[in-house]
Design an enzyme around this catalytic site. Sequence first.
Site, mmCIF file in Angstrom:
data_model
loop_
_atom_site.group_PDB
_atom_site.id
_atom_site.type_symbol
_atom_site.label_atom_id
_atom_site.label_comp_id
_atom_site.label_asym_id
_atom_site.label_seq_id
_atom_site.Cartn_x
_atom_site.Cartn_y
_atom_site.Cartn_z
ATOM 1 N N ASP A 99 49.478 -9.866 -69.095
ATOM 2 C CA ASP A 99 48.875 -8.551 -68.900
ATOM 3 C C ASP A 99 47.569 -8.739 -68.151
ATOM 4 O OD1 ASP A 99 50.942 -8.031 -70.701
ATOM 5 O OD2 ASP A 99 49.826 -6.425 -71.705
ATOM 6 N N LYS A 115 50.647 -0.686 -66.660
ATOM 7 C CA LYS A 115 50.137 -0.429 -68.012
ATOM 8 C C LYS A 115 48.899 0.447 -67.926
ATOM 9 C CE LYS A 115 48.249 -3.177 -71.861
ATOM 10 N NZ LYS A 115 48.088 -4.525 -72.424
ATOM 11 N N LYS A 173 53.957 0.689 -69.559
ATOM 12 C CA LYS A 173 53.447 0.398 -70.899
ATOM 13 C C LYS A 173 52.179 1.185 -71.171
ATOM 14 C CE LYS A 173 51.455 -3.320 -73.726
ATOM 15 N NZ LYS A 173 51.119 -4.748 -73.817
#
Lengths: 335, 340
Positions: free
Chosen positions: A166, A235, A271
């Site tokens: 991430d 995300k 996400k």
Amino acid sequence: MSSASTATASPASAPASALADVTASDAALRRYLHGLPGVDAVGLEARAATLGTRSIKTTAKAYAIDLAISMIDLTTLEGADTPGKVRSLCAKGANPDPSDRTTPQVAAICVYSDMAATAKKALSAGGGSGINVASVATAFPSGRAALSVKLADTREAVAAGADEIDMVIDRGAFLAGDYGKVFEEIQAVKDACRRPGGGEPAHLKVIFENGELSTYDNIRRASWLAMLAGADFIKTSTGKVAVNATLPNTLLMLEAVRDFRAATGTQIGVKPAGGIRTAKDAIRYLVVVNETAGPDWLSPDWFRFGASSLLNDLLMQRQKLKTGRYSGPDYVTVD
Amino acid sequence: MSDEPKKTAKSGGTAGKTGRPAGKTAAKSPAKSPAKSPAKGRTSVRTPARRIDVLKTYKLFVGGKFPRSESGRVYEVTDSEGNWLANAPQASRKDARDAVTAARKAFGGWSGATAYNRGQILYRVAEMLEGRREQFAAEVAAAEGLPGPAATAQVDAAIDRWVWYAGWSDKIVQVAGGANPVAGPFFNLSTPEPTGVVAVLAPQESSFLGLASVLAPVIVTGNTAVVVPSEKAPLPALSLAEVLATSDVPGGVVNLLSGRTREVAATLAAHQDVNALDLAGAGADGELAKELETAAAENLKRVLRPDEGAAEGVDWSADPGTSRLLAFLETKTVWHPIGV
């Protein structure tokens, strides 16, 4: 762009071929991102609010709860994280409700890069070998570090066994209009996700920190920028600022991945992270996924929740559906 | 006022004191319909320009706020002769769930406050009640069909009862706890601690004195409460919520859910996050009490059963003793080595 592989059947170079000229130069990229249609903020929020009122009950609710559990990136990102805490989180992810073995496992355990090895070990030892280890990297959460530091951070995490990375984008550069720099940074991190000895490269999730991008237009531009640069997932946020995932900005990103697949054939995951605490919230997100991107995204491969306390609420709702009695915090773990 | 419209001849309670201008009432109030809404059930219009009624919307009390029922339902509350008084919210199981969540959230702070502080706060509630005696006396009179002086006596007794329980806050521990003699080099100390979230079914017949008599002993020791007030006469309880909201009682310590006792109680009795259950208002037949006790056994709730044969005849004005305080306390005993 050649490394922009995803789990879809489409060729890895699909984005490049469809939108190659867009990323040919800084000026072209800038022109393209600013040429994206503006976001109708009122319409977007109204749409999200409408979808948020859908009533999901009984069997559909049971399905949604299990699906949501299987989509969770169970997260601990704190300065006080200890190996013991990470291990107990892994145990919980592998077996969320010890009183009910039919409960699905979570999708991933999300930790800082120095805990990735601990998590990997704990999962393989504790019956969670199907669970991925996601590691945040690139000077999370601020992203304020030299590129070499960010890449080293990423490589360390990949070497420690992280299945997913991430990364945070450089919001400073993005807001200053330096899209080329952000683009190249994502590409470089994507490259660092490859394993030296071969094997499946780590999946790359790109965090925008929507709360710092200020406008919906910026979120749309960031989505396209990240997808063009080869993100596997986009995300919403780090969970470390005041405004995290919201229904409207997740809806906006889902529109972006839907349009991106239509344009290039490459499917990208989404996400939302931060601030999703109740089963009700999670189900609202699932409704938005289904109605915006479509059922293709209703899978842990394409949609994730970055959350920690959400799991407990989902488990309590699951117990309620099963027994007819409201459950309480005494019947789930304290974490 | 020769054009005075026909009237339903229903008057009474707090709702029917004033009328509307004749024409308006005539258009809105068909004489045949039963007294159902604020527009109906008026007394005669005597003067041309009277004030329009300002009717009170009674609401639930959950987490220090006054929400309507999540279900949107209300039910009619009538006085002892069947005249419409108000619409009370009819709580659903989700309201019960929300109330338990609020009570659980408030428990840490309330049980952690000093006993002295809790006593002061409850005493302040009594002060506020004192200032609204007349309102409560009117509501009790309407709800229970009591003559004025009897209703006032009930309210006075309730306030006195509240003060009496407030005084117990920093004394009950000395009475119920203590140092135990043990055969070893230890200090052995027992101290009563609050149980947690207590679901209280308030008495059905005594809408205010009964309510005060079951609610005060629960919260004074540090428990938080989810109260189901009298089904037929919930208005004094819902007005008590206004007093609690303005008297330093932290939000969530007391939550009031008016509605069908059977419906709300079933959810509360089965709720895994409720620690104790007071069945004072579970009814005379004992059948509901038995059902609820069975449901409560699932997570071993403490259950205070109604007195044997209590049926209709509990005398709430009698000296209550400390039994209701002790029913919702748990004794913690610590062993501490001497001289090490």
